[in-house]
Design a protein around this motif. Structure first.
Motif, short mmCIF file in Angstrom:
data_model
loop_
_atom_site.label_atom_id
_atom_site.label_comp_id
_atom_site.label_asym_id
_atom_site.label_seq_id
_atom_site.Cartn_x
_atom_site.Cartn_y
_atom_site.Cartn_z
N PHE A 47 49.48 2.42 -2.84
CA PHE A 47 49.59 3.72 -2.16
C PHE A 47 48.59 3.82 -1.01
CE2 PHE A 47 50.61 3.99 -6.61
CZ PHE A 47 51.82 4.66 -6.62
N ASP A 48 49.01 4.46 0.06
CA ASP A 48 48.10 4.79 1.15
C ASP A 48 47.84 6.30 1.06
OD1 ASP A 48 46.92 5.64 3.49
OD2 ASP A 48 48.10 4.32 4.79
N VAL A 49 46.68 6.67 0.52
CA VAL A 49 46.40 8.09 0.26
C VAL A 49 45.46 8.71 1.30
CG1 VAL A 49 46.87 7.97 -2.23
CG2 VAL A 49 44.55 7.49 -1.39
N GLU A 59 45.86 10.47 3.88
CA GLU A 59 46.09 11.87 4.23
C GLU A 59 45.76 12.82 3.08
OE1 GLU A 59 46.50 12.11 7.30
OE2 GLU A 59 47.01 9.97 7.53
N ASP A 116 54.64 10.16 -3.30
CA ASP A 116 54.87 10.38 -1.86
C ASP A 116 54.08 9.43 -0.97
OD1 ASP A 116 56.50 12.45 -2.49
OD2 ASP A 116 54.99 14.03 -2.16
N TYR A 117 53.04 8.83 -1.52
CA TYR A 117 52.16 8.00 -0.69
C TYR A 117 52.40 6.50 -0.88
CZ TYR A 117 49.72 12.43 -0.08
OH TYR A 117 49.41 13.73 0.22
#
Ligand code: HEM
Ligand code: MTE
Length: 416
Positions: free
Chosen positions: A31-33, A35, A76-77
């Motif tokens: 995941f790219d969190v 944000e 969502d990420y």
């Protein structure tokens, strides 16, 4: 659905800051969190502790995350999946290494030395809860962690006049009433990194986290000594109780330390032979299966992996009692030091530190919540916590334990 990219753990590990993007893994998903960091209800600093690695060890400690809405939010990420090779367990360690048998550790710990293992919790996690979770409790080892088979474990207790007991783990549990005490352990080197800014000092560069609190359960040392024939009036003058660990150096010499017999026999001092830490068996790093816990006294005397207890007219002959863990006046340096002439540290003095915000942190204008810990030393009660200009901190959770156990934390105090 489109095929998502595959990443190795090494690639994920490169994403640890908002500038490099903040990546984490959960299961085999990546995941790219970035944000979400500023939106995290637990605060941006905490989420960043897991950046570049797995969420599981952190979420295992903070159960708020085991709710469906948290996983939904995470979904969502998602940006990819782990490569099949990396989804498997890491390779086993090198067996020629004396530290190869050391246990796995929590990734949040700030490591000051890997072999032997010395590490502290990050400040913002230390004041997240009154009792430090076992996985985050600071660790101070001098030697490799011994592997102890609980079934064959025996504790040797030597009383006066050659009388001795040999206790199995179940005898220790069954013959003596279980006593519980909430106590803080602190290493003498806590905050040494700050001392070094004033004048360079030797030793591990601990930050403010070489201190932690747990609820310990075990037999009272007093009860065990009485069963071994020790009487309150044993010997004239100051006698001592010497402890040895099962951890040994290359020459076979164990870690050892001692406390005055008077403290060991005092019902008030509540010295324990602990086999439980926060309701669970002791973790290997903290002395499995049995350790000493001496509330209010420097951590060095709370001997882990306890193999023997002996009453003696002199202090422990151990290096760590005789040539380390001693206090000196400021005029003494490494050229003039005489360890033999100085008393061994027992009780430590008052200690306190701010855990949030961290030095140099940018803070918003206006009212500010400051968190920290305060500890009285010697097992005494904390009476007051004051701010720099004399404003008093409001004590947060733990107030009752704080009064009873002499350990406090200011949480949400308005210090002006
Ligand atoms: C709270 C999400 C990582 C510590 C929360 C909550 C959410 C959340 C949604 C609020 C839960 C609720 O009250 O219903 C996430 C996500 C993460 C993450 C998506 C990673 C991508 C972490 C990490 C830590 C942490 C790594 C610890 C090092 C906490 C704490 C709270 C919290 C302590 C409770 C805050 C409080 O009420 O004091 N998190 N979290 N979180 N999180 Fe996380
Ligand atoms: N006991 C043994 N057997 N070996 C050790 O290296 N370290 C001591 C003490 N007991 C040590 C030991 C020191 S210096 C401290 S501060 C405490 O254990 C730390 O306990 P912890 O690692 O459970 O925090």
């Amino acid at each position: 659905a489109p095929q998502l990219p595959r990443y190795t753990r090494a690639e994920v590990a490169q994403h640890r800051t908002p500038k490099d993007r903040v990546w984490v893994t959960y299961g085999t998903d990546v995941f790219d969190v970035t944000e979400f960091v500023e939106l995290h209800p637990g605060g941006p600093d905490k989420i960043l502790l897991a950046a570049g690695g797995a969420l599981e060890p952190f979420w295992a400690l903070y159960a708020v995350h085991s709710q469906p809405h948290v996983l939904e939010l995470l979904r969502d990420y998602k940006v990819g999946e782990l490569s099949p090779e990396d989804a498997a367990a890491p390779p086993p360690g090198d067996t020629a290494d004396p530290f190869a048998g050391d246990p796995p550790r929590h990734p949040a710990l700030r490591v000051n030395s890997l072999k032997p293992f010395n590490a502290e919790p990050p400040p913002e996690l230390l004041t997240q809860s009154f009792l430090t979770p076992n996985e985050l409790f600071f660790t101070r080892n001098h030697l490799p962690v011994p592997a102890v088979e609980p079934g064959s474990y025996r504790l040797r207790v030597e009383g006066p006049g050659g009388r001795a007991l040999s206790l199995s783990l179940s005898e220790l549990r069954q013959r003596f009433p279980k006593h519980e005490v909430t106590a803080t352990l602190q290493c003498a080197g806590n905050r040494r990194s700050e001392m070094s800014r004033v004048r360079p000092v030797k030793g591990l560069s601990w930050d403010i986290g070489a201190i932690s609190t747990a609820r310990w359960g075990g037999a009272r040392l007093r009860d065990v000594l009485l069963a071994a024939g020790v009487r309150d009036n044993t010997g004239d003058g100051e006698w001592h109780v010497c402890f040895e660990g099962l951890d040994v150096d290359a020459s076979g010499t164990p870690y050892g330390a001692s406390i005055p017999l008077k403290r060991a026999l005092s019902a008030e001092a509540e010295v324990l032979l602990a086999y439980e830490m926060n309701g669970r068996e002791l973790p290997r790093d903290h002395g499995f299966p049995v350790r000493v816990v001496v509330p209010g006294v420097v951590g060095a005397r709370s001997v882990k992996w306890l193999r023997s207890v002996a009453v003696s007219p002199s202090e422990s002959p151990s290096h760590w009692q005789q040539n380390d863990y001693k206090g000196f006046c400021p005029s003494v340096d490494w050229d003039s030091v005489d360890f033999g002439a100085a008393p061994a540290i027992q009780e430590l003095p008052v200690q306190s530190a701010i855990t949030e915000p961290r030095p140099g942190a940018a803070v918003p204008a206006g009212e500010l919540t400051v968190k920290g810990y305060a500890w009285s030393g010697g097992g005494r009660e904390v009476v007051r916590v004051s701010g720099a200009k004399g404003g008093e901190g409001k004590m947060g959770w733990g107030e009752r334990e704080w009064r009873e156990m002499g350990w406090g934390k200011g949480d949400g105090g308005k210090w002006e």
